[in-house]
Design a protein around this motif. Structure first.
Motif, PDB file in Angstrom:
ATOM      1  N   LEU A 151       4.511  -6.181   7.068  1.00  0.00           N
ATOM      2  CA  LEU A 151       5.924  -5.874   6.861  1.00  0.00           C
ATOM      3  C   LEU A 151       6.057  -4.371   6.632  1.00  0.00           C
ATOM      4  O   LEU A 151       5.447  -3.816   5.728  1.00  0.00           O
ATOM      5  CB  LEU A 151       6.458  -6.650   5.660  1.00  0.00           C
ATOM      6  CG  LEU A 151       6.036  -8.132   5.627  1.00  0.00           C
ATOM      7  CD1 LEU A 151       6.377  -8.762   4.289  1.00  0.00           C
ATOM      8  CD2 LEU A 151       6.707  -8.897   6.747  1.00  0.00           C
ATOM      9  N   THR A 152       6.817  -3.730   7.482  1.00  0.00           N
ATOM     10  CA  THR A 152       6.843  -2.259   7.444  1.00  0.00           C
ATOM     11  C   THR A 152       8.200  -1.685   7.071  1.00  0.00           C
ATOM     12  O   THR A 152       8.448  -0.512   7.261  1.00  0.00           O
ATOM     13  CB  THR A 152       6.440  -1.702   8.820  1.00  0.00           C
ATOM     14  OG1 THR A 152       7.311  -2.277   9.786  1.00  0.00           O
ATOM     15  CG2 THR A 152       5.022  -2.037   9.176  1.00  0.00           C
ATOM     16  N   GLN A 153       9.071  -2.534   6.538  1.00  0.00           N
ATOM     17  CA  GLN A 153      10.434  -2.048   6.300  1.00  0.00           C
ATOM     18  C   GLN A 153      10.545  -1.045   5.155  1.00  0.00           C
ATOM     19  O   GLN A 153      11.479  -0.277   5.112  1.00  0.00           O
ATOM     20  CB  GLN A 153      11.386  -3.203   6.025  1.00  0.00           C
ATOM     21  CG  GLN A 153      11.969  -3.823   7.280  1.00  0.00           C
ATOM     22  CD  GLN A 153      11.091  -4.908   7.846  1.00  0.00           C
ATOM     23  OE1 GLN A 153       9.882  -4.897   7.656  1.00  0.00           O
ATOM     24  NE2 GLN A 153      11.681  -5.834   8.568  1.00  0.00           N
ATOM     25  N   HIS A 154       9.614  -1.105   4.225  1.00  0.00           N
ATOM     26  CA  HIS A 154       9.720  -0.172   3.096  1.00  0.00           C
ATOM     27  C   HIS A 154       9.426   1.247   3.556  1.00  0.00           C
ATOM     28  O   HIS A 154       8.594   1.464   4.439  1.00  0.00           O
ATOM     29  CB  HIS A 154       8.757  -0.573   1.990  1.00  0.00           C
ATOM     30  CG  HIS A 154       9.268  -1.710   1.134  1.00  0.00           C
ATOM     31  ND1 HIS A 154      10.367  -1.577   0.341  1.00  0.00           N
ATOM     32  CD2 HIS A 154       8.826  -2.968   0.978  1.00  0.00           C
ATOM     33  CE1 HIS A 154      10.584  -2.736  -0.292  1.00  0.00           C
ATOM     34  NE2 HIS A 154       9.676  -3.605   0.089  1.00  0.00           N
ATOM     35  N   GLN A 155      10.107   2.200   2.942  1.00  0.00           N
ATOM     36  CA  GLN A 155       9.954   3.607   3.316  1.00  0.00           C
ATOM     37  C   GLN A 155       9.074   4.375   2.335  1.00  0.00           C
ATOM     38  O   GLN A 155       8.980   5.593   2.421  1.00  0.00           O
ATOM     39  CB  GLN A 155      11.323   4.279   3.382  1.00  0.00           C
ATOM     40  CG  GLN A 155      12.279   3.646   4.362  1.00  0.00           C
ATOM     41  CD  GLN A 155      11.757   3.655   5.773  1.00  0.00           C
ATOM     42  OE1 GLN A 155      11.315   4.689   6.258  1.00  0.00           O
ATOM     43  NE2 GLN A 155      11.747   2.515   6.425  1.00  0.00           N
ATOM     44  N   ALA A 156       8.483   3.670   1.408  1.00  0.00           N
ATOM     45  CA  ALA A 156       7.637   4.363   0.424  1.00  0.00           C
ATOM     46  C   ALA A 156       6.556   3.383  -0.017  1.00  0.00           C
ATOM     47  O   ALA A 156       6.532   2.226   0.402  1.00  0.00           O
ATOM     48  CB  ALA A 156       8.468   4.828  -0.758  1.00  0.00           C
ATOM     49  N   ALA A 157       5.665   3.869  -0.867  1.00  0.00           N
ATOM     50  CA  ALA A 157       4.570   3.041  -1.365  1.00  0.00           C
ATOM     51  C   ALA A 157       5.128   1.771  -2.009  1.00  0.00           C
ATOM     52  O   ALA A 157       6.155   1.802  -2.680  1.00  0.00           O
ATOM     53  CB  ALA A 157       3.755   3.821  -2.374  1.00  0.00           C
ATOM     54  N   VAL A 158       4.444   0.665  -1.787  1.00  0.00           N
ATOM     55  CA  VAL A 158       4.908  -0.604  -2.346  1.00  0.00           C
ATOM     56  C   VAL A 158       3.948  -1.002  -3.460  1.00  0.00           C
ATOM     57  O   VAL A 158       2.820  -1.398  -3.208  1.00  0.00           O
ATOM     58  CB  VAL A 158       4.945  -1.705  -1.263  1.00  0.00           C
ATOM     59  CG1 VAL A 158       5.528  -2.980  -1.843  1.00  0.00           C
ATOM     60  CG2 VAL A 158       5.747  -1.244  -0.076  1.00  0.00           C
ATOM     61  N   LYS A 159       4.416  -0.814  -4.693  1.00  0.00           N
ATOM     62  CA  LYS A 159       3.576  -1.212  -5.813  1.00  0.00           C
ATOM     63  C   LYS A 159       4.020  -2.562  -6.360  1.00  0.00           C
ATOM     64  O   LYS A 159       3.197  -3.375  -6.757  1.00  0.00           O
ATOM     65  CB  LYS A 159       3.670  -0.160  -6.925  1.00  0.00           C
ATOM     66  CG  LYS A 159       2.763  -0.493  -8.093  1.00  0.00           C
ATOM     67  CD  LYS A 159       3.086   0.296  -9.319  1.00  0.00           C
ATOM     68  CE  LYS A 159       2.108  -0.075 -10.426  1.00  0.00           C
ATOM     69  NZ  LYS A 159       2.496   0.520 -11.703  1.00  0.00           N
ATOM     70  N   ALA A 160       5.314  -2.777  -6.379  1.00  0.00           N
ATOM     71  CA  ALA A 160       5.832  -4.008  -6.973  1.00  0.00           C
ATOM     72  C   ALA A 160       5.719  -5.140  -5.957  1.00  0.00           C
ATOM     73  O   ALA A 160       6.328  -5.104  -4.900  1.00  0.00           O
ATOM     74  CB  ALA A 160       7.283  -3.812  -7.373  1.00  0.00           C
ATOM     75  N   GLY A 207       0.799  -1.215   0.000  1.00  0.00           N
ATOM     76  CA  GLY A 207       0.000   0.000   0.000  1.00  0.00           C
ATOM     77  C   GLY A 207       0.827   1.258   0.000  1.00  0.00           C
ATOM     78  O   GLY A 207       2.040   1.231   0.181  1.00  0.00           O
ATOM     79  N   ASN A 208       0.115   2.340  -0.180  1.00  0.00           N
ATOM     80  CA  ASN A 208       0.764   3.649  -0.137  1.00  0.00           C
ATOM     81  C   ASN A 208       1.153   4.021   1.295  1.00  0.00           C
ATOM     82  O   ASN A 208       1.840   5.014   1.525  1.00  0.00           O
ATOM     83  CB  ASN A 208      -0.198   4.684  -0.717  1.00  0.00           C
ATOM     84  CG  ASN A 208       0.499   5.963  -1.093  1.00  0.00           C
ATOM     85  OD1 ASN A 208       1.671   5.951  -1.463  1.00  0.00           O
ATOM     86  ND2 ASN A 208      -0.205   7.073  -0.988  1.00  0.00           N
ATOM     87  N   ASP A 209       0.683   3.254   2.265  1.00  0.00           N
ATOM     88  CA  ASP A 209       1.087   3.490   3.656  1.00  0.00           C
ATOM     89  C   ASP A 209       2.407   2.794   3.971  1.00  0.00           C
ATOM     90  O   ASP A 209       2.742   2.583   5.134  1.00  0.00           O
ATOM     91  CB  ASP A 209      -0.013   3.030   4.608  1.00  0.00           C
ATOM     92  CG  ASP A 209      -0.475   1.611   4.326  1.00  0.00           C
ATOM     93  OD1 ASP A 209       0.079   0.997   3.394  1.00  0.00           O
ATOM     94  OD2 ASP A 209      -1.377   1.111   5.009  1.00  0.00           O
ATOM     95  N   ASN A 210       3.130   2.424   2.937  1.00  0.00           N
ATOM     96  CA  ASN A 210       4.487   1.867   3.032  1.00  0.00           C
ATOM     97  C   ASN A 210       4.529   0.469   3.640  1.00  0.00           C
ATOM     98  O   ASN A 210       5.590   0.009   4.009  1.00  0.00           O
ATOM     99  CB  ASN A 210       5.426   2.758   3.858  1.00  0.00           C
ATOM    100  CG  ASN A 210       5.478   4.168   3.341  1.00  0.00           C
ATOM    101  OD1 ASN A 210       4.923   4.436   2.280  1.00  0.00           O
ATOM    102  ND2 ASN A 210       6.143   5.038   4.059  1.00  0.00           N
TER     103      ASN A 210
END
Lengths: 208, 541
Positions: free
Chosen positions: B393-402, B374-377
């Motif tokens: 999983l919250t490790q991403h710092q930006a929206a996850v599209k892939a 989501g866009n909530d990273n």
């Protein structure tokens, strides 16, 4: 019929010039804050000025600060007390100064604080002045390409160089000049309102 | 009378607990007087004289010069011995005591100028230690508040003076540097400088993998895709098992038959609406289309007919994923709906794990797990139809599209973050552990795994708009495929697994033959391929 051409008279008073210069500072400082990523880009909004679309902050705290400072700067400009405005960007954690935007303010020859009494006016087309201001702001925008990345949380401060005898309002305090050790300096363009002349330059920390 | 006075003075001087003012005038007072200045104890002698009458005379054993000014003191001619004022003069006594025994009237004369001198013996005092003790005791007791403040401001003043002196080479400064006392607020916490991507984009950080396979660096085919929406959150491209490539251009959907190259316009929406997502059913005969008004439509492509229209979402449907007869859809509001396309009441479950737009949604190949980004990273892993995620999983710092599941290893998920994150992470979805992460220096818009090679491909935005092929598990770079002049928005793999198609913001669709197979392998793969029988063909029609 060359003689029938209407003569347009451009007269810029000291007050008007102070207004122009402080307005320029408002947009210049906002551009720096946006371009250098000191505040998140979503806290900026578009505004048309000098024929450019510039970004100005919507953050209430920053706005209030800028308005307070620029109002005082305008007063000082009118009194002829200000010599220099410096925007210092420093690392929040280490308090190290990383960037220093320096706007040197001078009176054009023949103008001074007394010219308000003499009712002396400058003569320069407003369009020409705005074009010069636009060029400076364009250079600020372009500076992203050579300035090093500010890879940390940064804060900014505005320093004003005044004459020794200038009145210091209650909310102002003396400050260190925030020089950068081991810095590189890049001169930017300057502009003149025919009353005030502002020369810009940026110095930044070079990591060896 | 003078005799009585003398006695009185003597007794005064000998009283050890007497007032100090009765002693000889201190040196500083005397000096001041000599210079003609009025001092406080100038009347010392007078008071002495007046009072002396009341004092009872006591036995006289030692002469004493009460005051230097006292002219009447006896033994003037002989000059009385050193003064013996109580207490204060002890050090002197100690020093001189050895040479001069108890003073008497017949004490030998001492030089006149010595009688009131106080010469402290500094050699016996440890000034450093006493200073230290003085300071520490002051600190321990908290010190005097106002004095401390004074000290601070004094220090500041001193510092400023020094600074200005240094800066002006000792010349008095002509300027002052002022700043507004209340500073501008700092940027919000967690604010990252977005320019980071600008600066780090060009740096090669990943090792290059050795490869024996030839990967053409030019696209096999380039298709024009006018009006392709440049929106990171949408999914506008999908390739079916029947070799049909569906593309959404603005508000219409086109199907390109990759076998014969024919193009059929499938549907068109009315104006303000636009297509937000496309997804082929596994069997390849039905295309699900999500649009901006929140409706999901099912189209029979062979008949070019709308089979079903499913509402429910209040905002645009940005992503779709099939799991046999379940169609999952994610919306801008962060909800994920499961639609059972076989039954009238199609809406069977709502997953509310995202607070912002869902932009990546994929069912695992075995249909057990659903991954959503989501866009909530955050990335959520859902267990089949459960409405609570098994992992967040919250490790991403930006929206996850892939979001992409590995076809040949269970529970292996690859996710890629947006501009502020730029990393690809591989997860073990049974445990929720991040197995690998690598930074790509660029926005990750899409990831697709290869079925035949231990590789996956990712599509990127600024600055190179490239496709990157990665080796798993070394995470080494196999090749960069450049050519797009706008950011890559979506990647799909062809049904035979050899070709990757990319749609980009430059309004082109390019096909890359990056996973070409050997002839032997290909034959084997072809013979294994059965004829898919549509489940929907039996159930819907």
């Amino acid at each position: 019929m060359a003689g029938t051409k209407q003569e347009t008279k451009n007269s810029i008073t000291l007050k008007g010039s102070a207004q122009l210069v402080s307005e320029f500072f408002y947009f210049g400082i906002n551009s720096i804050l946006y371009q250098r990523g000191i505040y998140p880009p979503e806290s900026f909004t578009f505004q048309q000025q000098y024929g450019l679309t510039l970004l100005t902050t919507t953050d209430e705290g920053v706005k209030e600060y800028l308005n307070n400072v620029l109002a005082q700067i305008k007063d000082w400009l009118e009194q002829g007390n200000i010599q220099r405005l410096v925007l210092a960007v420093s690392n929040v954690d280490t308090q190290q100064v990383l960037e220093r935007w320096d706007f040197d303010i001078q009176h054009e020859p023949g103008f001074g604080p007394q010219s308000i009494k003499e009712a002396k006016v400058g003569s320069k087309d407003l369009k020409v002045i705005q074009k010069e201001m636009r060029d400076v702001i364009r250079q600020i925008t372009a500076s992203v390409t050579f300035l090093p990345l500010l890879d940390c949380v940064c804060s900014f401060d505005l320093l004003v160089y005044t004459h020794q005898n200038a009145e210091v309002p209650e909310k102002w305090a003396e400050s260190a000049p925030c020089f950068i050790t081991n810095s590189q300096e890049v001169r930017l363009k300057s502009f003149s309102t025919s009353v005030h002349k502002v020369e810009a330059c940026v110095s930044y920390k070079v990591d060896l | 009378m003078s005799h009585l006075q003398f006695d009185a003075k003597l007794s005064e001087a000998l009283r050890m607990d007497g007032e100090l003012t009765r002693g000889p005038i201190p040196r500083w007072q005397r000096k001041a007087m000599e210079q003609g200045m009025q001092t406080l104890s100038i009347s010392n002698e007078n008071s002495f004289a007046n009072k002396s009458g009341q004092n009872t005379p006591r036995s006289v054993k030692t002469p004493h010069s009460g005051s230097f000014l006292d002219n009447k003191s006896p033994g003037r001619g002989k000059s009385p011995s050193r003064s013996k004022s109580p207490g204060r003069r002890v050090p002197m006594l100690v020093v001189r005591g050895a040479g001069q025994k108890t003073p008497s009237r017949k004490t030998p004369a001492t030089p006149h100028n010595q009688q009131d001198r106080f010469i402290p013996n500094r050699s016996t005092t440890d000034t450093e230690r006493s200073h230290h003790l003085l300071v520490t005791s002051m600190e321990a007791s908290g010190g005097d508040k106002s004095r401390e403040e004074d000290e601070v401001s004094l220090q500041q003043k001193e510092y400023q003076e020094k600074m200005t002196e240094n800066l002006n080479d000792g010349v008095a400064p002509e300027t002052r540097v002022l700043s507004f006392k209340s500073k501008a607020p700092q940027a919000k916490e967690g604010h990252l400088n977005n320019h980071k991507v600008l600066y780090s984009a060009g740096k090669p950080t990943v090792p290059k993998a050795a490869t024996t396979r030839h990967i053409p660096n030019m696209p096999e085919k380039v298709l024009d895709a006018p009006e392709l929406l440049d929106d990171y959150y949408l999914h506008l491209l999908d390739w079916s098992v029947n070799n049909h490539l569906a593309v959404a251009l603005g508000n219409s959907v086109y199907v390109w038959n990759a076998g014969d190259g024919s193009i059929t316009p499938l549907c068109q929406l009315d104006d303000p609406d636009y297509i937000c997502s496309l997804s082929w059913i596994k069997e390849g005969n039905v295309l699900a289309i999500g649009n901006s008004s929140g409706v999901t439509q099912l189209w029979d492509v062979a008949q070019q007919k709308l089979v079903r229209s499913m509402g429910g979402h209040e905002s645009r449907v940005t992503t779709l994923s099939w799991n046999s007869y379940i169609l999952s859809s994610g919306s801008r509001l962060g909800q994920i709906f499961h639609h059972d396309v076989r039954v009238a009441e199609h809406h069977v479950a709502t997953l509310a794990g995202h607070s912002q737009e869902v932009c990546g949604l994929k069912w695992s190949p075995d249909g057990r797990l659903l991954a959503s980004g989501g866009n909530d990273n955050q990335v959520n892993i859902w267990d089949s139809m459960n409405t609570t995620p098994i992992h967040t999983l919250t490790q991403h710092q930006a929206a996850v599209k892939a979001v992409a599941w590995c076809p040949w290893q269970n529970n292996l998920l690859a996710t890629g973050g947006g501009t502020a994150d730029r990393t690809i992470r591989l997860w073990n979805c049974t445990t929720g552990i991040c197995l690998k992460d690598t930074t790509t220096n660029s926005q990750v818009s899409s990831i697709v795994w290869s079925a035949h090679y231990k590789e996956f491909i990712s599509g990127h935005g600024f600055s190179n708009n490239q496709l990157t092929i990665w080796k798993y598990p070394t995470m080494a770079k196999v090749a960069d495929l450049t050519g797009h002049t706008g950011r890559v928005l979506e990647l799909c793999v062809s049904p035979d697994g050899q070709m990757v198609v990319s749609a980009a913001a430059d309004e082109t669709i390019r096909m890359w033959k990056c996973w070409a197979m050997d002839k032997k392998d290909k034959k084997q793969a072809d013979s294994n391929k059965g004829h898919p029988i549509s489940m929907l063909a039996q159930t819907i029609r």
